[in-house]
Design a protein around this motif. Structure first.
Motif, short mmCIF file in Angstrom:
data_model
loop_
_atom_site.label_atom_id
_atom_site.label_comp_id
_atom_site.label_asym_id
_atom_site.label_seq_id
_atom_site.Cartn_x
_atom_site.Cartn_y
_atom_site.Cartn_z
N LEU A 97 -13.75 -38.30 -21.17
CA LEU A 97 -14.38 -38.15 -22.48
C LEU A 97 -14.76 -37.04 -22.77
CD1 LEU A 97 -16.25 -41.95 -22.45
CD2 LEU A 97 -14.07 -41.24 -23.37
N GLY A 98 -15.03 -36.00 -21.83
CA GLY A 98 -15.34 -34.63 -22.06
C GLY A 98 -17.05 -34.80 -22.36
N SER A 99 -17.87 -35.65 -22.15
CA SER A 99 -19.15 -35.53 -22.41
C SER A 99 -19.92 -36.25 -21.45
CB SER A 99 -19.25 -36.35 -23.95
OG SER A 99 -18.79 -37.87 -23.89
N ASN A 124 -18.76 -24.63 -20.59
CA ASN A 124 -18.88 -24.23 -21.97
C ASN A 124 -19.60 -22.61 -21.98
OD1 ASN A 124 -18.12 -26.59 -23.22
ND2 ASN A 124 -19.88 -27.27 -23.57
N ALA A 125 -20.46 -22.29 -21.06
CA ALA A 125 -21.16 -21.15 -21.14
C ALA A 125 -20.19 -19.97 -20.74
CB ALA A 125 -22.41 -20.98 -20.23
N ALA A 126 -19.13 -20.70 -19.50
CA ALA A 126 -18.27 -19.47 -18.97
C ALA A 126 -17.19 -19.17 -19.93
CB ALA A 126 -17.78 -19.92 -17.64
N LEU A 127 -16.98 -20.14 -20.90
CA LEU A 127 -15.62 -20.08 -21.87
C LEU A 127 -15.32 -18.79 -22.43
CD1 LEU A 127 -13.40 -21.87 -22.90
CD2 LEU A 127 -14.84 -22.66 -24.64
N PRO A 128 -16.51 -18.21 -23.06
CA PRO A 128 -16.05 -16.78 -23.80
C PRO A 128 -15.60 -15.94 -22.60
CG PRO A 128 -18.29 -17.55 -24.32
CD PRO A 128 -17.89 -18.61 -23.32
N SER A 129 -15.98 -15.74 -21.58
CA SER A 129 -15.66 -14.80 -20.43
C SER A 129 -14.37 -15.06 -20.06
CB SER A 129 -16.68 -14.28 -19.53
OG SER A 129 -17.37 -15.58 -18.88
N ASP A 146 -30.65 -32.36 -24.50
CA ASP A 146 -31.63 -32.57 -25.60
C ASP A 146 -31.69 -33.93 -26.14
OD1 ASP A 146 -33.58 -31.09 -26.78
OD2 ASP A 146 -32.33 -30.00 -28.13
N GLY A 147 -31.51 -34.92 -25.40
CA GLY A 147 -31.59 -36.38 -25.86
C GLY A 147 -30.29 -36.66 -26.54
N GLY A 148 -29.54 -36.08 -26.53
CA GLY A 148 -28.30 -36.24 -27.25
C GLY A 148 -27.17 -36.40 -26.30
N THR A 149 -25.98 -35.74 -26.56
CA THR A 149 -24.63 -35.63 -25.75
C THR A 149 -24.29 -34.42 -25.64
OG1 THR A 149 -24.18 -37.74 -26.82
CG2 THR A 149 -22.40 -36.82 -25.52
N LEU A 150 -23.61 -34.15 -24.36
CA LEU A 150 -23.27 -32.78 -24.03
C LEU A 150 -21.84 -32.97 -24.08
CD1 LEU A 150 -25.47 -31.78 -21.07
CD2 LEU A 150 -25.19 -30.53 -22.99
N SER A 151 -21.32 -32.04 -24.91
CA SER A 151 -19.79 -32.35 -25.07
C SER A 151 -18.90 -30.80 -24.44
CB SER A 151 -19.42 -32.55 -26.41
OG SER A 151 -19.96 -33.76 -26.77
N LEU A 152 -17.92 -31.05 -23.70
CA LEU A 152 -17.12 -30.12 -23.45
C LEU A 152 -16.16 -29.49 -24.58
CD1 LEU A 152 -16.32 -28.97 -20.75
CD2 LEU A 152 -14.46 -30.33 -20.55
N ASP A 153 -16.25 -28.35 -24.69
CA ASP A 153 -15.40 -27.73 -25.79
C ASP A 153 -14.24 -28.25 -25.95
OD1 ASP A 153 -15.11 -24.95 -27.32
OD2 ASP A 153 -13.34 -25.42 -26.37
N PHE A 154 -13.75 -28.46 -27.24
CA PHE A 154 -12.64 -29.32 -27.62
C PHE A 154 -11.42 -28.79 -26.77
CE2 PHE A 154 -9.07 -30.97 -30.17
CZ PHE A 154 -9.60 -32.31 -30.02
N GLU A 155 -11.30 -27.46 -26.97
CA GLU A 155 -9.98 -27.11 -26.41
C GLU A 155 -9.94 -27.01 -24.82
OE1 GLU A 155 -8.00 -22.78 -27.32
OE2 GLU A 155 -9.92 -23.07 -28.78
N LEU A 156 -10.97 -26.99 -24.38
CA LEU A 156 -11.09 -26.88 -22.84
C LEU A 156 -10.94 -28.56 -22.33
CD1 LEU A 156 -11.95 -24.93 -20.61
CD2 LEU A 156 -14.48 -25.55 -21.22
#
Lengths: 316, 503, 332
Positions: free
Chosen positions: C249-251, C92-97, C154-164
Motif C-alpha cells: 500500500l506504500g504507506s 522519501n528523504a533519499a529520493l532527491p539524491s 504526525d498522527g496521519g499517514t506516511l506515504s511513499l512517494d508515488f513514483e517510488l
C-alpha cells in the motif's frame, strides 16, 4: 507521542498564559479531542492545533488548553483536570464515545461553563450550548445520490463498512436510502474497519467472489486506498470507479487531477473542530455567543470544486 | 502390636501399555508398624506406593482398607481415607510460604476469612515437632532440600494420617535430620499410624523398620520381620546376587598433579578453597550440606560467579569464566540435582545425552544418525534400561536417570570429572555400577572429584578426602587417616558439637 | 520389568493428535471453503491468501523461536509499523539524491533490516542482560514504537512517494514463475526456520532453555546469548516482513500492524508450540497462520454469518485447535 505533544503544548500554554495574565481578563478555553490514532483523527488534531495557534495570536485575551486522549477514560481525566487546575471558561469537546462522556460534560455545563460539542452528540439532549455536528446520514446520502447519478442504468456494487458503530450504521442507512429504486444492487458488504490493510484483504476476496463489480463504495478514503491497490493488483477492468469519503488530501488531489477511478469524494471534514473552536472563541470575545446546532453538511467534491477542499499542509 | 492390616494389596498387577511392571504384589500395612519397602530402582516401589495412595489405579487385583475392598477414584479419596503420601519429588508450591503450603487445600476458616492465627500456631507446632527452625512465612523456593523435606513431613503431620507413605524421605537429609525424622516416625508409630517408607540406605532400614518387604522386577522376593534379615541379606535379595563387594579396589601410588586450585572464592558460599588433584585418583569431598562443597565446585567450573587466585591444569595457568572454558580444558561438573539441573525431564534420552556436547554432532545442522549411534553406545556402556527409546526421561527410574546423566557428562570426554552426589537416591546395584565406572575412569589416566554426603561411600571409594566446613577447606585425609571419626571431626570443627548446620 | 530391559524396536505408531490436530483443522477449513465457493481453490485466491499470510507468517516463525526459548514478544506489531514508517521516511528523504531506482530500494531494505535487528537486540538486551520480564519489556516497547510511528506520521499517514511506490510495487505483487515474492520469501523463511528448529544446535538450545533454564545452563548452553539471538532474529524477521509490506500500500500509519503480535502468538500456539516454552515447531506455526488467514478469507467469500461475528468464529477455532492437541496429550 501525543503525550509529549500535549505536555509541550501545555508548557507553551503556560508560557503564553503568563504573558496574557499581565493583560488581565484572560478567558481560558479548553479543547479536548481524541488522540490521532487514524487518518481522520490525525487531520482533526492538525486542524485543532492550527486553529488554537492562530486564535491565540489574533486574540491575546484568549488562552487555550488542548488535550488529546487515547481513550474515553483518559478524556474524562483530561476534562476534570482542565476544570480543576485551569479554571476554563469554555469547553470544546469531541467526545470519544457519547455515553461515558455525557455525565462529566454535563457537570461541567452545570457549573456554568460554556460547552461546545463536536461531531458526536451526547446521550442527553440540551447539555451543550453549541453543537457543531457532522452529518453522517447526509454523508451516506450524498455518496448514494452520486452513485445513482453516475449509474443511471443501475449496476452491481460492493460496500466496505467502517468499524461497527452508530456512525457507520447511520452512513450506510443514508446510502441505502439514496440508492433505493435506482437499480443499483449492493451485492456484498463487509467491514474494512476504516483501515487500509483490512480493506485491501476484503477487496481481494470480493474480487475473487464476484466476476462483475461495477463500482465500489469504500465509504472512507483510507479504505479506498486499500481497495484501489487490490483492484490494481488483480488487474480487473470491470470496476468503473471507487467512491471514498472524508476528504483525505491525496484523494482530493486525484479528484482534482481528473482521475477516472476517483471521480469524486464526499467530505466529512476533520476541520469541523476548527469551526467549533472558532465559533466558541468568537462568541466569548464578542459577548454575543452563537448557540444552537450547527450542522456541517457533507459536500460532494468533484473535479470542479476540488481545489477548495485541498489542504496540502494537513497530514490528512 | 500386630493385628489386622489397615491397608493391604492382594495380587495387584499394573501395566503401562503392553509392559507389566507389577506382577501380583501382596502387601500388608499394620497400625503401629513401620514397613520398609526396598528394591532396586525400577523394581516397582514407586508404582506400588502410588497404587496404595490412590494416585494410580491398579490394572488388576484388590486394595483392602480395613479388610474392605476399595477403589480410590482420586487422590482426594485416598486422603479422605487417611492415607497420606510424601513424594520424593516434593509436592510443594514453590512460591507459597511454608505455612500456606502446610495448609494448602485445607485452609482453616473463621467464617468467611482465613483463620490465620490458628494456622500460624499450628504450623509453628508442626514445624517444632520436626525440629525445623524455618519461619512459617518463608517462601518454599528459598528453602534447602532438607528443609523442604521437613516441611513435607510437617504437612503430613497436619493431615493426621492413619497411613503415611514416604518415598525416600531421607535421601536429602543429613544424619541428624534423619534422626529427627525417625523420632517423629516412632512417635507416630506409637500413636498407631501405619507407616511405609522406602530407602536405599539399608542401615536406616535396619534401624527403624519392623517389617521388610523386598521387591525385585515387580514381584515380592522377600517378606518378613526386620529382625530376621541383615543388611547383606537385604542387598542380596534386592539385587539377586552378592553385593558385599560394593567398592572397587583403591588406586596404587598417586601420579602427577593434573589440577591445582588456590584461593578460590565463591561469594557467599566459599572462601580461599585450594586443593590438588592427581592423575588416576578419586578425591572425595566431604562436609555437611551447606558447607559450600557444591558451590565451590560450581564456581570452579564457571557455573556461578567466582574468583580464584590461580587455577592450573597440567601445570599451565588457565582462566575459567564460563562453563565452556572449563569444558575446553577437560573439566566437567556433574550436578547433584539430576531432575532440576541435570536432565530435561520432558525430552527424550537422545536430546539429553547430546545437549552438552552438540558440537560433536555436526556444525550448524545436527547429525541425528550420529546422535542415535551415541545413544546406542551409552545405553550399552552405562547399562541404561528404558522401556522405549523415545520415552520422556522423566519417566525413567532414578537410577537410569543418573546413568543417563553420567553418560551425558561423559560425552564431552573430560579428563577431570567432578561428580556431585553421584549416587543420590539410587539403588545399590546401580551404585555399584557407578562406583566401578568412576574407578575405571580414574584408572584410565583421568582424575575424579566426588562430592558425597554418604560417609560410607567417601570412605569406600575415595583415595584422598578433602573436608569442607563453613565454606573453607578444614582438612585433607589420605590412606588410613580416612575414617568416619576423622571426617566428622573436620566437618563439624573439632569440639564444635552442637552447631551442626553451617551457613 | 524384564520386558523393559530388552530394547524394544522403535514402534511406528500413527502420528499423535498433537500433530494431526492443526493439520486436520486446516483440511476441514479448505474443504469448507472449496464447497462454499468455486473460486476458493483458484490460483488467484490461493496466491492472495498466501501473500497476505506472509507478513504475520514471517514474524510468527521468529516468534516460534522466542516462545520455544521461554520468552514472549508483544512489540512486533508496533515494531513493524515503526520500521515501515522509518523506511518510508528514509526512502522519501533519499529520493532527491538517489532518484528512483534499485539503489534506493536497497537502501530502504537495509534500513528495515537494520532497524529490526537493533529493535530486537534492544528487547533481548533488556530481557537477558538486565533480567526484566519479557512481558513487561515488550509491552513497554510496544507502546514506544506505536507512539513513535504516530509521531513520525504526525498522527496521519506516511506515504511513499508515488513514483517510488510504483517502482517498488513488484516486490509485493510480482514474483517468479507466477509465485509472488512474499510467498517465496515466506517459504524460504519457513524452510530455514524449520531446519534451524528441528535440525540445528540453535533450535535444540532454544528448546532446552524453554524446557529448563538451569539444565541448559549446567549443560554448557549460553542461555543469555541464545535468548538474545531469538529476539534479534525475530526483530530481523519483522524487518523482512516490513520489506514485503511497504510496497503493498506504500504507506504506514498508527494503525499499521495493529494486533499483529497477538495474531502471531495465536498462530504459534495453534501450531502446537508450547506457550510456556520447551517445545516448538515451525511447520506447525505455518499451519496456524494459514488457519487464521483462511477463516477471514472464507468469511469474506461467503455470507454464512454476520460479519459482526468474524472475531467470534476466529476465537472458537483457535480454542478448538488447541483443545484438540490437549485432548491428545491427556490420552498420552
Amino acid at each position: 507521542m501525543s503525550y509529549m505533544k500535549t505536555a509541550l503544548m501545555g508548557c507553551t500554554m503556560l508560557a503564553m498564559s503568563g504573558a496574557a495574565w499581565a493583560q488581565d481578563e484572560t478567558t481560558v478555553i479548553g479543547v479536548s479531542i481524541p488522540a490521532a490514532t487514524h487518518g481522520w483523527a490525525g487531520g482533526m488534531n492538525f486542524h485543532a492545533q492550527e486553529t488554537v495557534e492562530r486564535l491565540e495570536e489574533t486574540y491575546p485575551e484568549l488562552d487555550f488548553v488542548l488535550t488529546a486522549a487515547s481513550d474515553a477514560g483518559a478524556q474524562v481525566n483530561d476534562i476534570e483536570d482542565m476544570v480543576a487546575t485551569r479554571g476554563i471558561d469554555a469547553l470544546v469537546v469531541l467526545p470519544f464515545e457519547s455515553d461515558p462522556l455525557t455525565p462529566p460534560i454535563q457537570s461541567v455545563a452545570e457549573s456554568g461553563t460554556w460547552v461546545t460539542v463536536v461531531d458526536r452528540g451526547l446521550s442527553v439532549e440540551g447539555i451543550e450550548d453549541l453543537y457543531v455536528a457532522g452529518d453522517n446520514p447526509g454523508f451516506g446520502r450524498v455518496a448514494g445520490e452520486y452513485m445513482a447519478e453516475q449509474m443511471p442504468d443501475g449496476g452491481d456494487i460492493v460496500v466496505l463498512r467502517g468499524i461497527p458503530t452508530t456512525i457507520d450504521n447511520e452512513r450506510v442507512a443514508g446510502f441505502e436510502e439514496a440508492i433505493e429504486g435506482s437499480g443499483i444492487n449492493i451485492i456484498d458488504m463487509e467491514h474494512g474497519n476504516w483501515n487500509r490493510d483490512d480493506s485491501f484483504n476484503v477487496m481481494q476476496d470480493f474480487l475473487q467472489k464476484h466476476d462483475q463489480i461495477d463500482a465500489v463504495w469504500a465509504s472512507d478514503d483510507d479504505m479506498a486506498v486499500g481497495v484501489l491497490a487490490a483492484i490494481e493488483a488483480a488487474g480487473r477492468e470491470d470496476i468503473q470507479f471507487v467512491l471514498g469519503g472524508a476528504g483525505m488530501k491525496e484523494m482530493v488531489q486525484r479528484v482534482m487531477e481528473g482521475d477516472d477511478m476517483i471521480p469524486a469524494d464526499v467530505t466529512y471534514p476533520p476541520a469541523m473542530i476548527a469551526t467549533a473552536i472558532e465559533m466558541t472563541a468568537v462568541g466569548l470575545v464578542s459577548n454575543a455567543p452563537v448557540s444552537g446546532t450547527f450542522t456541517i453538511g457533507s459536500v460532494l467534491i468533484t473535479e470542479e470544486n476540488a481545489e477548495q477542499y485541498y489542504y496540502p499542509d494537513s497530514p490528512f | 502390636m500386630t493385628d489386622a492390616p489397615v491397608l493391604s494389596l492382594r495380587d495387584v498387577r499394573k501395566s503401562f501399555g503392553p509392559v507389566e511392571v507389577l506382577h501380583g504384589v501382596d502387601l500388608d500395612l499394620r497400625a503401629g508398624e513401620v514397613l520398609a519397602l526396598i528394591g532396586e530402582n525400577g523394581a516397582g516401589k514407586s508404582t506400588t506406593m502410588k497404587i496404595l495412595a490412590g494416585y494410580q489405579p491398579a490394572t488388576s487385583g484388590r486394595i483392602l482398607l480395613d479388610g474392605e475392598e476399595v477403589s480410590f477414584g482420586s487422590l482426594h479419596e485416598g486422603e479422605e481415607a487417611g492415607i497420606v503420601m510424601i513424594h520424593q519429588e516434593f509436592n510443594l508450591a514453590e512460591q507459597l510460604t511454608v505455612e500456606q503450603n502446610i495448609f494448602l487445600g485445607r485452609e482453616l476458616h473463621n467464617g468467611w476469612f482465613l483463620d490465620k492465627a490458628r494456622m500460624r500456631r499450628l504450623a509453628r507446632e508442626y514445624l517444632d515437632r520436626v525440629n525445623c527452625t524455618v519461619h512459617p512465612d518463608t517462601r518454599v523456593s528459598q528453602l534447602s532440600n532438607s528443609d523442604k523435606q521437613m516441611v513435607e513431613i510437617a504437612k503430613a503431620l497436619s493431615r493426621d494420617a492413619r497411613v503415611l507413605i514416604m518415598d525416600e524421605p531421607t535421601a536429602v537429609l543429613t544424619g541428624s535430620e534423619t534422626e529427627t525424622l525417625f523420632e517423629q516416625v516412632r512417635a507416630m508409630k506409637a500413636d498407631g499410624t501405619a507407616i511405609l517408607f522406602t530407602s536405599h540406605k539399608l542401615g536406616e532400614v535396619a534401624a527403624i523398620a519392623d517389617h521388610v518387604t523386598v521387591l525385585r522386577d515387580g514381584a515380592v522376593v522377600h517378606d518378613g520381620r526386620a529382625a530376621d534379615i541383615d543388611e547383606d541379606g537385604m542387598a542380596t535379595a534386592m539385587v539377586g546376587r552378592d553385593v558385599s563387594d560394593l567398592y572397587p579396589d583403591k588406586a596404587g601410588a598417586p601420579d602427577d598433579v593434573v589440577l591445582r586450585v588456590t584461593g578460590l572464592d565463591v561469594p557467599g558460599h566459599a572462601e580461599g578453597v585450594g586443593f590438588e588433584l592427581r592423575r588416576g585418583e578419586i578425591l572425595g569431598i566431604a562436609g555437611l550440606i551447606g558447607s559450600g562443597r557444591t558451590e565451590a565446585m560450581e564456581g570452579l567450573c564457571g557455573l556461578r560467579p567466582a574468583r580464584a587466585e590461580r587455577i592450573e591444569i597440567d601445570g599451565a595457568k588457565i582462566d575459567i569464566r564460563r562453563p565452556s572454558d572449563a569444558l575446553e580444558h577437560g573439566l566437567c561438573y556433574m550436578t547433584e540435582d539430576r531432575k532440576l539441573r541435570g536432565l530435561l525431564l520432558d525430552k527424550s534420552m537422545r536430546v539429553n545425552l547430546t545437549l552438552q556436547s552438540l558440537d560433536q554432532f555436526g556444525g550448524l545442522m545436527i547429525d541425528r544418525a550420529a546422535e542415535e549411534r551415541a545413544l546406542d553406545r551409552a545405553i550399552e556402556e552405562f547399562d541404561i534400561r528404558a522401556g522405549r527409546r523415545e520415552m520422556r526421561v522423566g519417566n525413567l527410574s532414578g537410577g537410569n536417570q543418573q546413568k543417563l546423566l553420567l553418560a551425558k557428562v561423559m560425552m564431552s570426554d573430560p579428563s577431570i570429572l567432578i561428580a556431585d552426589e553421584p549416587t543420590r537416591g539410587i539403588d545399590i546395584g546401580t551404585k555399584q555400577q557407578i562406583y566401578a565406572f568412576l574407578r575405571t575412569l580414574a584408572a584410565s589416566g583421568r582424575a575424579v572429584v566426588m562430592i558425597s554426603s554418604e560417609m560410607q561411600e567417601v570412605i569406600g571409594l575415595a583415595d584422598r578426602v578433602l573436608v569442607m566446613r563453613l565454606g573453607r577447606v578444614s582438612g585433607t585425609l589420605s590412606g588410613d587417616e580416612i575414617t568416619e571419626d576423622a571426617i566428622v571431626r573436620l566437618a563439624m570443627g573439632v569440639g564444635a558439637g552442637d552447631s551442626e548446620r553451617a551457613a | 520389568m524384564t520386558s523393559e530391559t530388552t530394547n524394544s524396536p522403535m514402534r511406528r505408531a500413527l502420528p499423535s493428535m498433537s500433530v494431526l490436530g492443526p493439520v486436520l483443522a486446516l483440511i476441514v477449513l479448505v474443504v469448507i471453503g472449496a464447497s462454499l465457493n468455486a473460486n476458493f481453490l483458484g490460483t488467484a485466491n490461493i496466491t492472495n491468501v498466501l501473500a497476505r499470510s506472509a507478513f504475520i507468517g514471517i514474524i510468527a516463525v521468529g516468534m516460534t523461536f522466542v516462545i520455544t526459548a521461554g520468552g514472549l514478544d508483544l512489540s512486533v506489531g508496533s515494531m513493524a509499523a515503526f520500521i515501515a514508517g522509518l523506511m518510508i521516511l528514509v526512502m522519501n528523504a533519499a529520493l532527491p539524491s538517489l532518484g528512483v531506482g534499485v539503489p534506493i530500494i536497497l537502501l530502504g531494505m537495509a534500513v528495515a533490516l537494520l532497524a529490526g535487528l537493533v529493535a530486537g537486540l534492544l528487547n533481548g538486551f533488556l530481557i537477558t542482560t538486565l533480567g526484566i520480564e519479557a512481558f513487561i519489556v515488550t509491552l513497554g516497547s510496544m507502546g514506544i514504537y506505536r507512539s513513535l510511528v504516530t509521531w513520525l506520521a504526525d498522527g496521519g499517514t506516511l506515504s511513499l512517494d508515488f513514483e517510488l511506490r510504483t517502482f517498488y510495487r513488484p516486490v509485493y505483487f510480482d514474483g517468479i514463475l507466477g509465485i509472488s515474492w512474499p510467498i517465496i520469501v515466506f517459504a524460504i523463511v519457513v524452510i530455514v526456520g524449520e531446519l534451524l528448529m528441528s535440525r540445528a544446535k540453535f533450535g535444540r538450545h532454544c528448546a532446552a532453555i524453554g524446557s529448563n533454564e538451569s539444565v541448559a545452563h549446567y549443560s554448557n548452553v549460553d542461555v543469555n546469548r541464545t535468548r538474545l539471538l531469538t529476539y534479534a532474529m525475530l526483530g530481523l524477521l519483522v524487518g523482512v516482513a516490513t520489506i514485503m509490506y511497504v510496497p503493498r500500500l506504500g504507506s504506514a500509519s498508527a494503525s499499521t500492524g495493529l494486533l499483529w503480535e497477538l495474531e502471531a502468538i495465536a498462530a504459534v500456539i495453534i501450531g502446537g508450540t508450547v506457550l510456556k516454552g520447551g517445545f516448538g515447531r515451525v511447520w506447525g506455526t505455518v499451519i496456524g497462520v494459514l488457519i487464521l488467514s483462511l477463516i477471514d478469507n472464507i468469511l469474506n467469500l461467503t455470507d454464512l454469518v454476520s460479519p459482526y461475528l468474524n472475531g467470534a468464529i476466529q476465537g472458537v477455532i483457535i480454542i478448538l485447535a488447541v483443545i484438540l492437541q490437549r485432548e491428545a496429550k491427556a490420552k498420552g
